[in-house]
Motif scaffolding. Structure first.
Motif, mmCIF file in Angstrom:
data_model
loop_
_atom_site.group_PDB
_atom_site.id
_atom_site.type_symbol
_atom_site.label_atom_id
_atom_site.label_comp_id
_atom_site.label_asym_id
_atom_site.label_seq_id
_atom_site.Cartn_x
_atom_site.Cartn_y
_atom_site.Cartn_z
ATOM 1 N N MET A 109 0.837 -1.193 0.000
ATOM 2 C CA MET A 109 0.000 0.000 0.000
ATOM 3 C C MET A 109 0.876 1.249 0.000
ATOM 4 S SD MET A 109 -2.693 1.391 2.899
ATOM 5 C CE MET A 109 -4.057 0.356 2.372
ATOM 6 N N ARG A 110 0.403 2.274 -0.691
ATOM 7 C CA ARG A 110 1.062 3.569 -0.676
ATOM 8 C C ARG A 110 0.060 4.606 -0.168
ATOM 9 N NH1 ARG A 110 5.041 6.749 -4.345
ATOM 10 N NH2 ARG A 110 4.290 8.896 -4.095
ATOM 11 N N ILE A 111 0.509 5.420 0.792
ATOM 12 C CA ILE A 111 -0.318 6.507 1.309
ATOM 13 C C ILE A 111 0.419 7.820 1.079
ATOM 14 C CG2 ILE A 111 -1.438 7.496 3.337
ATOM 15 C CD1 ILE A 111 -1.658 4.735 4.522
ATOM 16 N N ASP A 112 -0.207 8.729 0.341
ATOM 17 C CA ASP A 112 0.329 10.066 0.118
ATOM 18 C C ASP A 112 -0.481 11.051 0.953
ATOM 19 O OD1 ASP A 112 2.365 10.132 -2.357
ATOM 20 O OD2 ASP A 112 0.834 8.624 -2.774
ATOM 21 N N ILE A 113 0.194 11.801 1.801
ATOM 22 C CA ILE A 113 -0.481 12.766 2.661
ATOM 23 C C ILE A 113 -0.108 14.176 2.226
ATOM 24 C CG2 ILE A 113 -0.729 13.634 5.014
ATOM 25 C CD1 ILE A 113 -0.372 10.832 6.029
ATOM 26 N N LEU A 114 -1.123 14.982 1.917
ATOM 27 C CA LEU A 114 -0.942 16.360 1.462
ATOM 28 C C LEU A 114 -1.190 17.279 2.647
ATOM 29 C CD1 LEU A 114 -1.498 14.540 -1.004
ATOM 30 C CD2 LEU A 114 -2.745 16.449 -2.034
ATOM 31 N N THR A 115 -0.197 18.080 3.005
ATOM 32 C CA THR A 115 -0.261 18.815 4.263
ATOM 33 C C THR A 115 0.543 20.100 4.203
ATOM 34 O OG1 THR A 115 0.429 18.693 6.592
ATOM 35 C CG2 THR A 115 1.644 17.345 5.043
ATOM 36 N N LEU A 116 0.221 21.021 5.090
ATOM 37 C CA LEU A 116 1.029 22.229 5.265
ATOM 38 C C LEU A 116 2.142 21.997 6.284
ATOM 39 C CD1 LEU A 116 -1.750 24.994 5.402
ATOM 40 C CD2 LEU A 116 -0.380 24.290 3.440
ATOM 41 N N PHE A 117 2.055 20.886 7.030
ATOM 42 C CA PHE A 117 3.018 20.628 8.096
ATOM 43 C C PHE A 117 3.489 19.175 8.063
ATOM 44 C CE2 PHE A 117 0.160 24.020 9.492
ATOM 45 C CZ PHE A 117 1.071 25.034 9.766
ATOM 46 N N PRO A 118 4.280 18.789 7.076
ATOM 47 C CA PRO A 118 4.734 17.391 6.974
ATOM 48 C C PRO A 118 5.537 16.926 8.182
ATOM 49 C CG PRO A 118 5.935 18.823 5.446
ATOM 50 C CD PRO A 118 4.790 19.623 5.972
ATOM 51 N N GLU A 119 6.181 17.868 8.871
ATOM 52 C CA GLU A 119 6.994 17.474 10.017
ATOM 53 C C GLU A 119 6.145 16.921 11.167
ATOM 54 O OE1 GLU A 119 6.142 21.930 10.217
ATOM 55 O OE2 GLU A 119 6.773 20.465 8.706
ATOM 56 N N MET A 120 4.851 17.187 11.165
ATOM 57 C CA MET A 120 3.984 16.677 12.221
ATOM 58 C C MET A 120 3.874 15.154 12.192
ATOM 59 S SD MET A 120 0.824 19.390 12.577
ATOM 60 C CE MET A 120 0.103 18.433 13.920
ATOM 61 N N PHE A 121 4.231 14.530 11.071
ATOM 62 C CA PHE A 121 4.097 13.076 10.946
ATOM 63 C C PHE A 121 5.369 12.329 11.315
ATOM 64 C CE2 PHE A 121 0.969 14.946 8.112
ATOM 65 C CZ PHE A 121 -0.171 14.236 8.459
ATOM 66 N N GLU A 122 6.411 13.065 11.682
ATOM 67 C CA GLU A 122 7.683 12.422 11.984
ATOM 68 C C GLU A 122 7.599 11.519 13.208
ATOM 69 O OE1 GLU A 122 10.556 15.499 12.352
ATOM 70 O OE2 GLU A 122 10.480 16.070 10.224
ATOM 71 N N GLY A 123 6.671 11.787 14.115
ATOM 72 C CA GLY A 123 6.534 10.961 15.309
ATOM 73 C C GLY A 123 5.569 9.806 15.142
ATOM 74 N N PRO A 124 4.261 10.074 15.009
ATOM 75 C CA PRO A 124 3.266 9.002 15.071
ATOM 76 C C PRO A 124 3.374 7.946 13.981
ATOM 77 C CG PRO A 124 2.265 11.068 14.369
ATOM 78 C CD PRO A 124 3.634 11.397 14.865
ATOM 79 N N LEU A 125 3.865 8.303 12.796
ATOM 80 C CA LEU A 125 3.906 7.337 11.701
ATOM 81 C C LEU A 125 5.318 6.850 11.389
ATOM 82 C CD1 LEU A 125 1.236 8.857 9.275
ATOM 83 C CD2 LEU A 125 0.970 7.064 10.989
ATOM 84 N N THR A 126 6.256 7.134 12.271
ATOM 85 C CA THR A 126 7.634 6.675 12.052
ATOM 86 C C THR A 126 8.144 5.889 13.257
ATOM 87 O OG1 THR A 126 8.536 8.778 12.893
ATOM 88 C CG2 THR A 126 8.166 8.605 10.516
ATOM 89 N N GLN A 127 7.229 5.362 14.073
ATOM 90 C CA GLN A 127 7.594 4.615 15.270
ATOM 91 C C GLN A 127 6.820 3.296 15.323
ATOM 92 O OE1 GLN A 127 10.017 5.894 17.313
ATOM 93 N NE2 GLN A 127 10.107 7.687 15.974
ATOM 94 N N SER A 128 7.293 2.396 16.163
ATOM 95 C CA SER A 128 6.564 1.195 16.539
ATOM 96 C C SER A 128 6.099 0.387 15.320
ATOM 97 C CB SER A 128 5.364 1.596 17.415
ATOM 98 O OG SER A 128 4.678 0.474 17.927
ATOM 99 N N ILE A 129 4.847 -0.039 15.337
ATOM 100 C CA ILE A 129 4.313 -0.899 14.281
ATOM 101 C C ILE A 129 4.313 -0.195 12.934
ATOM 102 C CG2 ILE A 129 2.203 -2.043 13.476
ATOM 103 C CD1 ILE A 129 1.614 -2.795 16.347
ATOM 104 N N MET A 130 4.059 1.111 12.925
ATOM 105 C CA MET A 130 4.055 1.842 11.659
ATOM 106 C C MET A 130 5.445 1.813 11.016
ATOM 107 S SD MET A 130 0.902 2.762 11.477
ATOM 108 C CE MET A 130 0.521 1.284 12.442
ATOM 109 N N LYS A 131 6.465 1.992 11.814
ATOM 110 C CA LYS A 131 7.842 1.952 11.298
ATOM 111 C C LYS A 131 8.174 0.563 10.761
ATOM 112 C CE LYS A 131 12.642 3.009 12.550
ATOM 113 N NZ LYS A 131 13.189 1.770 11.963
ATOM 114 N N ARG A 132 7.753 -0.477 11.480
ATOM 115 C CA ARG A 132 8.025 -1.835 11.022
ATOM 116 C C ARG A 132 7.334 -2.117 9.696
ATOM 117 N NH1 ARG A 132 7.057 -3.510 16.454
ATOM 118 N NH2 ARG A 132 5.232 -4.709 15.824
ATOM 119 N N ALA A 133 6.136 -1.584 9.530
ATOM 120 C CA ALA A 133 5.405 -1.789 8.278
ATOM 121 C C ALA A 133 6.162 -1.173 7.102
ATOM 122 C CB ALA A 133 4.007 -1.175 8.384
#
Length: 225
Positions: A1-25
């Protein structure tokens, strides 16, 4: 799967989607996460991406040009199963929606800000509008992270025990039953005897009953359908 997120603040995703199970995926190649800064696509020399609403009123509106150009660029590169807009007035996000989206190949998620995006984006590009609850956040980033997490964890191979996600709350219309682990007795607080019995049929029956009782007490609305 590919997820593209369009945002004014891409740095906000550095934590929740780059750790734990999300990082392993991501590390296992089961999902690709791409974050696109909408400001990079504006033609305004000051990188302005908002303007006053026609007809007046308080608040600013995200302008159409940078969002449209970014979406057009991505859609020219691949097909998308859904173009999702995170907005408080979208349909409420539920487990059944997460289940369906987990089967997609490519998803685009647009994060709104201010009073939202120009309606023409919603009319001509967006295929699904999602809200994570009846309240308003400062932007769609946190909501997009929630939706992404709920989707990704369902992808086969992401979780070490794939059956775990199938027994979560809401998968069968009920809340999950209580769970316990070692020690069986802590300060006199004991684990229910049935869970120590080794009788799987009795355990399954107990869990089903507990799930029903918890749902009846906490979320009776789930039993109304």
């Amino acid at each position: 799967m590919r997820i593209d997120i369009l945002t004014l603040f891409p740095e906000m995703f550095e934590g929740p989607l780059t750790q734990s199970i999300m990082k392993r995926a991501v590390d296992k190649g089961l999902v690709e996460m791409h974050f696109h800064d909408i400001r990079d696509y504006t033609l305004d020399k000051h990188k302005k991406v908002d303007d006053y609403a026609f007809g007046g009123g308080a608040g600013m509106v995200m302008t159409i040009q940078p969002i449209a150009d970014l979406i057009d660029k991505l859609k020219a590169e691949r097909d998308y199963d859904q173009v999702i807009y995170m907005t408080p007035d979208g349909q409420r996000f539920e487990q059944r929606i997460a289940n369906t989206l987990s089967l997609c190949g490519n998803i685009m998620i647009l994060c709104g800000h201010y009073k939202g995006v120009d309606q023409r984006i919603r009319d001509h590009y967006v295929t699904m509008e999602i809200s994570i609850g009846d309240y308003v956040l400062t932007g769609g980033e946190l909501a997009a992270a929630v939706v992404s997490d709920a989707i990704i964890r369902l992808i086969p191979g992401v979780m070490s025990d794939e059956t775990s996600a199938l027994t979560d709350s809401f998968q069968d219309g009920l809340l999950s039953p209580p769970v316990y682990t070692r020690p069986a007795d802590y300060n006199g607080w004991k684990v229910p005897d049935v869970l120590l019995s080794g009788n799987q049929a009795m355990i399954d029956e107990w869990r089903e009953q507990q799930a029903y009782e918890r749902t009846k007490q906490i979320r009776p609305d789930l039993l109304e359908d």
